[in-house]
Design a protein around this motif. Sequence first.
Motif, PDB file in Angstrom:
ATOM      1  N   SER A  18     -26.922  47.444  -8.420  1.00 44.84           N
ATOM      2  CA  SER A  18     -26.545  48.842  -8.633  1.00 44.84           C
ATOM      3  C   SER A  18     -27.471  49.738  -7.821  1.00 44.84           C
ATOM      4  CB  SER A  18     -26.623  49.221 -10.117  1.00 44.84           C
ATOM      5  OG  SER A  18     -27.945  49.534 -10.504  1.00 44.84           O
ATOM      6  N   ASN A  20     -28.679  52.590  -8.968  1.00 45.81           N
ATOM      7  CA  ASN A  20     -29.729  53.103  -9.864  1.00 45.81           C
ATOM      8  C   ASN A  20     -30.912  52.158  -9.963  1.00 45.81           C
ATOM      9  OD1 ASN A  20     -28.289  55.414 -10.380  1.00 45.81           O
ATOM     10  ND2 ASN A  20     -27.436  54.709 -12.328  1.00 45.81           N
ATOM     11  N   SER A  34     -27.714  55.879  -2.116  1.00 45.28           N
ATOM     12  CA  SER A  34     -26.301  55.982  -1.767  1.00 45.28           C
ATOM     13  C   SER A  34     -26.116  56.528  -0.364  1.00 45.28           C
ATOM     14  CB  SER A  34     -25.587  56.881  -2.785  1.00 45.28           C
ATOM     15  OG  SER A  34     -24.225  57.007  -2.470  1.00 45.28           O
ATOM     16  N   ARG A  51     -17.891  49.400  -4.524  1.00 45.10           N
ATOM     17  CA  ARG A  51     -18.374  50.195  -5.645  1.00 45.10           C
ATOM     18  C   ARG A  51     -17.387  50.135  -6.798  1.00 45.10           C
ATOM     19  NH1 ARG A  51     -19.429  51.955  -0.707  1.00 45.10           N
ATOM     20  NH2 ARG A  51     -21.374  53.045  -0.196  1.00 45.10           N
ATOM     21  N   SER A  52     -17.920  50.041  -8.017  1.00 43.53           N
ATOM     22  CA  SER A  52     -17.083  50.085  -9.210  1.00 43.53           C
ATOM     23  C   SER A  52     -17.902  50.669 -10.355  1.00 43.53           C
ATOM     24  CB  SER A  52     -16.584  48.687  -9.585  1.00 43.53           C
ATOM     25  OG  SER A  52     -17.634  47.908 -10.148  1.00 43.53           O
ATOM     26  N   THR A  53     -17.264  50.898 -11.487  1.00 42.60           N
ATOM     27  CA  THR A  53     -17.984  51.447 -12.647  1.00 42.60           C
ATOM     28  C   THR A  53     -18.995  50.456 -13.198  1.00 42.60           C
ATOM     29  OG1 THR A  53     -16.196  50.678 -14.088  1.00 42.60           O
ATOM     30  CG2 THR A  53     -16.075  52.954 -13.288  1.00 42.60           C
ATOM     31  N   ARG A  54     -18.858  49.176 -12.861  1.00 41.32           N
ATOM     32  CA  ARG A  54     -19.785  48.154 -13.354  1.00 41.32           C
ATOM     33  C   ARG A  54     -20.933  47.874 -12.386  1.00 41.32           C
ATOM     34  NH1 ARG A  54     -15.541  43.493 -14.757  1.00 41.32           N
ATOM     35  NH2 ARG A  54     -14.735  44.293 -12.774  1.00 41.32           N
ATOM     36  N   GLY A  55     -20.985  48.627 -11.281  1.00 36.68           N
ATOM     37  CA  GLY A  55     -22.049  48.407 -10.317  1.00 36.68           C
ATOM     38  C   GLY A  55     -21.478  48.201  -8.928  1.00 36.68           C
TER      39      GLY A  55
END
Length: 300
Positions: A18, A20, A34, A51-55
């Motif tokens: 990720s 973050n 990013s 890219r996705s909501t899970r990383g």
Amino acid sequence: MIDVQRLRILRAVADQGSFNRAAAELRLTPSAVSQHIAALERSLGTEVVARSTRGVTLTPAGRIMVGAADSVAAEIAHAREQVDRLETGRTQLTIATFSSGGRLLLPGALTRLAAAHPETVVHVREAEPENSLPLVRQGAVDLALAYSFDGPLPGWKGPGDRLTWRPLMEDPLQVVLPKHHPLARRELLDIGELAGEPWVLGCLKTAGFLRRHAERAGFEPDVRSTTTDYFFARSLVAAGLGISLIPSIALTPKVAGVRTVAMRPPVPTRYLGVATIRGRRHAQAETLVEALKEQAAALG
């Protein structure tokens, strides 16, 4: 032109999964990470991460660039080592090792290295294989004393991998039981005879290994405790918390109140070896590898 800093950031993103977490490791903001990845993608004309909501995950192009990042890091580390040698006249050798293998094999091998190359400055880092092998690829360490269980090395990339793996020894696991356990006087045990026993694990990776062997024997192990220290695990066995499966080289120093029994084939086994970078000759590293081979042979 590809920015080396952006390759380093891509490697961190790949490791952490990720933006973050990569930002926290690199001490940057997620926005900066990013932006660097987006700039790298613009320079290549293709995406390097999905890219996705899970990383994030690497794209095929991203995997190629991570390999390039490792190669660049390794070459920079090698060049820095050569410059240091010019400035100081001394060679640095950095070794990564897991604790039980390092404790048993490394001291004697380092004594031989010191006799052959007294000018060498040695650094030792403790690391499990999943961490030490990437360090070899990146040039952060010169070699890694590592192991695998009954599968490939962690992160092994097949015939095209830049790592060279040199086997040292087999390290069969043995059953450790409380001294007065009904099976403690046996000379050999089959893992199927241990169904229903409570288990104490001395290594987190042993859990999956034990479950694979238990599944073949038709049972699910009842794990009561997991530790990251084999000595602690044997102490818990002595206290009656359960039984354990411990590599042979991790059975010292002795713990009162336990007995060790070998297993019938197929014996669960760790495979120890040394990882170095393919094609790179380092006289001190080669001396140490040969000394490690001698230490392992003496144990066999």
